[in-house]
Scaffold this motif. Structure first.
Motif, short mmCIF file in Angstrom:
data_model
loop_
_atom_site.label_atom_id
_atom_site.label_comp_id
_atom_site.label_asym_id
_atom_site.label_seq_id
_atom_site.Cartn_x
_atom_site.Cartn_y
_atom_site.Cartn_z
N VAL A 89 0.47 -0.99 0.40
CA VAL A 89 0.38 -0.05 -0.12
C VAL A 89 0.46 1.37 0.23
CG1 VAL A 89 -1.51 1.45 1.19
CG2 VAL A 89 -1.96 -1.13 0.94
N ALA A 90 1.84 1.54 0.39
CA ALA A 90 3.05 2.47 0.55
C ALA A 90 3.31 2.98 -0.43
CB ALA A 90 3.91 1.85 2.00
N LEU A 91 3.79 1.69 -1.11
CA LEU A 91 3.92 1.88 -2.63
C LEU A 91 3.51 2.78 -3.32
CD1 LEU A 91 7.05 -1.27 -3.30
CD2 LEU A 91 7.41 1.13 -2.82
N VAL A 92 1.88 1.76 -3.76
CA VAL A 92 1.01 2.29 -4.42
C VAL A 92 0.53 3.60 -3.95
CG1 VAL A 92 -1.28 1.82 -5.10
CG2 VAL A 92 0.57 0.12 -4.80
N VAL A 93 0.66 4.26 -2.73
CA VAL A 93 0.37 5.76 -1.87
C VAL A 93 1.75 6.73 -3.65
CG1 VAL A 93 -0.57 7.28 -0.49
CG2 VAL A 93 -1.86 4.58 -0.45
N ALA A 94 2.24 5.83 -2.29
CA ALA A 94 3.73 6.83 -3.72
C ALA A 94 3.48 7.10 -4.49
CB ALA A 94 4.92 6.37 -2.78
N GLU A 95 3.01 6.21 -4.89
CA GLU A 95 2.80 6.74 -6.54
C GLU A 95 2.51 7.46 -7.26
OE1 GLU A 95 4.24 6.12 -10.79
OE2 GLU A 95 5.77 5.90 -9.36
N LEU A 96 0.87 6.72 -6.14
CA LEU A 96 -0.48 7.73 -6.96
C LEU A 96 -0.60 9.34 -6.56
CD1 LEU A 96 -3.08 5.56 -7.08
CD2 LEU A 96 -1.45 5.64 -8.76
N ALA A 97 -0.06 9.77 -5.25
CA ALA A 97 0.37 10.24 -5.08
C ALA A 97 1.03 11.57 -5.50
CB ALA A 97 0.65 10.28 -3.37
N ALA A 98 2.67 11.12 -5.91
CA ALA A 98 3.50 11.46 -6.78
C ALA A 98 3.39 12.36 -7.99
CB ALA A 98 5.15 10.51 -6.89
N ASN A 99 2.74 11.41 -8.64
CA ASN A 99 2.27 11.18 -9.70
C ASN A 99 0.81 12.69 -9.98
OD1 ASN A 99 3.72 9.79 -11.17
ND2 ASN A 99 2.12 8.15 -11.50
N SER A 100 0.28 12.65 -9.23
CA SER A 100 -0.97 13.91 -8.48
C SER A 100 -0.47 15.11 -8.53
CB SER A 100 -1.71 13.26 -7.72
OG SER A 100 -3.27 14.20 -7.25
N VAL A 101 1.07 15.00 -7.99
CA VAL A 101 1.22 16.57 -7.36
C VAL A 101 2.44 16.55 -8.86
CG1 VAL A 101 3.31 17.45 -6.01
CG2 VAL A 101 1.50 15.87 -4.98
N THR A 102 3.13 15.54 -9.14
CA THR A 102 3.62 16.47 -10.34
C THR A 102 3.27 16.36 -11.81
OG1 THR A 102 5.56 14.23 -9.23
CG2 THR A 102 5.42 15.38 -11.32
N HIS A 103 2.10 16.13 -12.24
CA HIS A 103 1.27 15.67 -13.41
C HIS A 103 -0.17 16.14 -13.34
CE1 HIS A 103 4.67 13.78 -14.97
NE2 HIS A 103 4.76 12.48 -14.20
N GLY A 104 -1.02 16.22 -11.77
CA GLY A 104 -1.89 17.04 -11.76
C GLY A 104 -2.47 18.10 -11.00
N ALA A 105 -1.17 18.62 -10.80
CA ALA A 105 -1.15 19.40 -9.68
C ALA A 105 -1.54 21.19 -10.52
CB ALA A 105 -0.09 20.23 -9.18
N VAL A 106 -2.12 21.70 -9.57
CA VAL A 106 -3.64 21.90 -10.37
C VAL A 106 -3.01 24.04 -9.55
CG1 VAL A 106 -5.50 24.23 -11.02
CG2 VAL A 106 -4.69 21.61 -11.81
N CYS A 107 -2.63 24.81 -9.93
CA CYS A 107 -2.14 26.13 -8.77
C CYS A 107 -3.25 26.02 -8.14
CB CYS A 107 -1.90 27.23 -9.30
SG CYS A 107 -1.42 28.65 -7.98
N GLY A 108 -3.04 25.92 -6.34
CA GLY A 108 -4.11 26.73 -6.00
C GLY A 108 -5.16 25.07 -4.98
N ARG A 109 -5.13 24.39 -6.25
CA ARG A 109 -5.90 23.18 -5.36
C ARG A 109 -5.06 22.21 -5.22
NH1 ARG A 109 -9.57 23.14 -11.41
NH2 ARG A 109 -10.67 25.83 -10.01
N GLY A 110 -5.72 21.16 -4.42
CA GLY A 110 -4.86 20.17 -3.95
C GLY A 110 -4.89 18.71 -4.87
N ALA A 111 -4.48 17.64 -4.58
CA ALA A 111 -5.07 16.13 -4.46
C ALA A 111 -5.63 15.19 -3.45
CB ALA A 111 -3.60 15.56 -5.04
N LEU A 112 -6.63 14.88 -3.13
CA LEU A 112 -7.52 14.23 -2.06
C LEU A 112 -6.88 12.26 -2.39
CD1 LEU A 112 -9.45 13.83 0.43
CD2 LEU A 112 -11.62 13.65 -1.39
N LEU A 113 -6.49 11.84 -0.77
CA LEU A 113 -5.82 10.37 -0.98
C LEU A 113 -7.25 10.07 0.10
CD1 LEU A 113 -4.74 7.96 -0.38
CD2 LEU A 113 -3.42 9.09 1.47
N ARG A 114 -7.68 8.58 -0.67
CA ARG A 114 -8.74 7.94 0.21
C ARG A 114 -8.55 6.39 0.14
NH1 ARG A 114 -11.61 9.48 -3.43
NH2 ARG A 114 -12.75 11.64 -2.77
#
Length: 130
Positions: A35-60
């Motif tokens: 789970v740690a590896l999957v969260v790390a990959e998906l969260a890092a991709n979101s921050v790197t490729h899905g970041a929009v200024c002023g908006r974050g991502a949500l982990l569930r």
């Protein structure tokens, strides 16, 4: 948990491993590490490729009825996830989604009418039937 900066991906991984520990999948166990590896990959991709200024991502994180653990990361970029494909053999990046997809269920769910997508992966805990 909201992820807004690259350091947020690290914090997301740490909080996910803690939650798994509380659920009985102890630190250092195969399930907790996966789970740690999957969260790390998906969260890092979101921050790197899905970041929009002023908006974050949500982990569930959730435990499904069939015993699987579901990891979801939603961001506001709204692009479709490309099909995981092997990068050039000499590439040092680009392997993460391919590895997650090969070992786990992986998918994308857009939010109709909004520029939001959720990338998810389901993991069957070690020792669980299936």
């Amino acid at each position: 948990m909201f992820i807004t900066f690259p350091t947020g991906a690290r914090l997301a991984r740490r909080l996910a491993t803690h939650r798994l520990h509380v659920w009985g999948h102890r630190y250092g166990s195969e399930t907790n590490d996966a789970v740690a590896l999957v969260v790390a990959e998906l969260a890092a991709n979101s921050v790197t490729h899905g970041a929009v200024c002023g908006r974050g991502a949500l982990l569930r994180l959730s435990r499904e009825r069939d015993g699987q653990i579901r990891v979801e990361v939603s961001d506001t970029w709204g692009e479709r996830l490309p099909a995981p494909a092997a990068p050039d053999a000499t590439a040092v990046a680009g392997w993460g989604l391919m590895i997650v997809a090969a070992r786990r269920g992986l998918g994308v769910r857009p939010l109709e009418g909004a520029p939001v997508e959720t990338v998810w992966a389901c993991l069957r805990p070690s020792g669980a039937p299936g």
